[in-house]
Design an enzyme around this catalytic site. Sequence first.
Site, PDB file in Angstrom:
ATOM      1  N   ASP A   7       0.818  -1.213   0.000  1.00  0.00           N
ATOM      2  CA  ASP A   7       0.000   0.000   0.000  1.00  0.00           C
ATOM      3  C   ASP A   7       0.851   1.262   0.000  1.00  0.00           C
ATOM      4  O   ASP A   7       0.680   2.154  -0.841  1.00  0.00           O
ATOM      5  CB  ASP A   7      -0.942   0.016   1.203  1.00  0.00           C
ATOM      6  CG  ASP A   7      -2.041  -1.027   1.091  1.00  0.00           C
ATOM      7  OD1 ASP A   7      -1.965  -1.888   0.195  1.00  0.00           O
ATOM      8  OD2 ASP A   7      -2.971  -0.988   1.909  1.00  0.00           O
ATOM      9  N   ARG A  49      -0.261   5.591  17.110  1.00  0.00           N
ATOM     10  CA  ARG A  49      -0.436   6.599  16.068  1.00  0.00           C
ATOM     11  C   ARG A  49       0.052   7.987  16.474  1.00  0.00           C
ATOM     12  O   ARG A  49       0.662   8.687  15.646  1.00  0.00           O
ATOM     13  CB  ARG A  49      -1.898   6.657  15.604  1.00  0.00           C
ATOM     14  CG  ARG A  49      -2.417   5.369  14.980  1.00  0.00           C
ATOM     15  CD  ARG A  49      -1.376   4.663  14.160  1.00  0.00           C
ATOM     16  NE  ARG A  49      -1.857   3.488  13.451  1.00  0.00           N
ATOM     17  CZ  ARG A  49      -1.115   2.411  13.250  1.00  0.00           C
ATOM     18  NH1 ARG A  49       0.120   2.341  13.724  1.00  0.00           N
ATOM     19  NH2 ARG A  49      -1.587   1.386  12.566  1.00  0.00           N
ATOM     20  N   ASP A  63      -7.551   4.918  11.959  1.00  0.00           N
ATOM     21  CA  ASP A  63      -6.208   5.475  11.898  1.00  0.00           C
ATOM     22  C   ASP A  63      -6.146   6.796  11.149  1.00  0.00           C
ATOM     23  O   ASP A  63      -5.332   7.667  11.472  1.00  0.00           O
ATOM     24  CB  ASP A  63      -5.243   4.466  11.269  1.00  0.00           C
ATOM     25  CG  ASP A  63      -4.802   3.406  12.252  1.00  0.00           C
ATOM     26  OD1 ASP A  63      -4.980   3.615  13.465  1.00  0.00           O
ATOM     27  OD2 ASP A  63      -4.281   2.360  11.824  1.00  0.00           O
ATOM     28  N   SER A  74      -5.559  -8.514   8.045  1.00  0.00           N
ATOM     29  CA  SER A  74      -4.624  -7.394   8.155  1.00  0.00           C
ATOM     30  C   SER A  74      -3.934  -7.443   9.515  1.00  0.00           C
ATOM     31  O   SER A  74      -4.564  -7.760  10.529  1.00  0.00           O
ATOM     32  CB  SER A  74      -5.395  -6.076   8.003  1.00  0.00           C
ATOM     33  OG  SER A  74      -4.571  -4.977   8.295  1.00  0.00           O
TER      34      SER A  74
END
Length: 407
Positions: free
Chosen positions: A23, A103, A132, A184
């Site tokens: 990605d 994050r 996210d 994922s």
Amino acid sequence: MSASPPLRPKVEKIVLAYSGGLDTSVILKWLAETYECPVVAYSADIGQKEDWAAVERKAWETGADAVVIRDLKEEFVRDFVFPMFRANAIYEGTYLLGTSIARPIIAREQVRVARETGADAVSHGATGKGNDQVRFELGYMALAPDLKIIAPWREWDLNARERLIAYAESRGIPVPVTRARPYSMDANLLHISYEGGILEDPWAEPPDDMFTWTVNPEKAPDRPVYVEIDFERGDPVAVDGERLTPAALLGRLNDIGAAHGVGRVDIVENRFVGMKSRGVYETPGGTLLRAAHMALESITLDREVMHIREGLVPRYSELVYNGFWFSPEREMLQRLVDETQADVTGTVRLKVYKGTCTVVGRKAERSLYRPEFATFEADEVYRQADAEGFIRLQGLRLKIRSLVRGA
């Protein structure tokens, strides 16, 4: 009639949060082509197992103008994980916020890299359906409101894996030839998460070979292990008497917990963007740490202080989950939490066995637990007859209510 392409701002240089996967590799190339500007590939080492030399090499080969890899493991645990655990944060009663707390530190360092490299924009690889994107962008806005934010998943039409692969192949970007995982994953020093794919059926049990960190509790050692954790003002400082840095300490607890199958959870959580999502998590060291911290608080915190603080845990946890780490309300709650930790210094002993951790001992120099008051044996410090008046006063309003209803 086809839709008009989105209006895009003029950008001089972009810093991309880059992992080296398919990605973000596609995103790197797409940003350079679409915005016609240099792109800095920035990666944060927060404890995930990566071949960082390979990540750097792939970024250069994909067209990065510069590559920046930062070792943030100690900062991550000291400045983000430990403050969160001082608050006993837990989302919806189960999730220890391993992805959520990662994050803000990634965003904070990304802003630093943008300043250092003279970039005027930042970008990330989060999709438009997840949490996210919110966490990254709220961090950018709080720390550097002047930076432009680019979210490719909300702009492009590469919204299927087949399109990503076709784009990658057309640009010479290597596509992994190994069997793609049917879910994922996201990892750091606090946890590993698994979402999507085969896990989207909430009735389906996760396959045992999915777990990459913890031993299956059924196959864990048949003998328990005992571990002692020392705390100072709410933060862990030593394991079994050995003082360790924050990252090394969490790593030690991870090893112990994982070897005994501790820290697996399977939940359906409420995402901030409005949908429910099934997630499976491994948080071995964090599970031990939270249990020990709460045990130490049980003998060092005043009852009313503890109850007020506990009432704030859901709110604090939501702020972390929803991406408001850099908000004034989270900072205010953190100051309150940290004030409660002044006397949370002592040692907790845990028994770890086949997926469980049990508190079996706790001690503190400033413990509020006093055997002479709590004993069931004869004592000279507590007059049991005093309890009668206490109970009468507590029950007075209940008696009056009953009399009124019975009238």
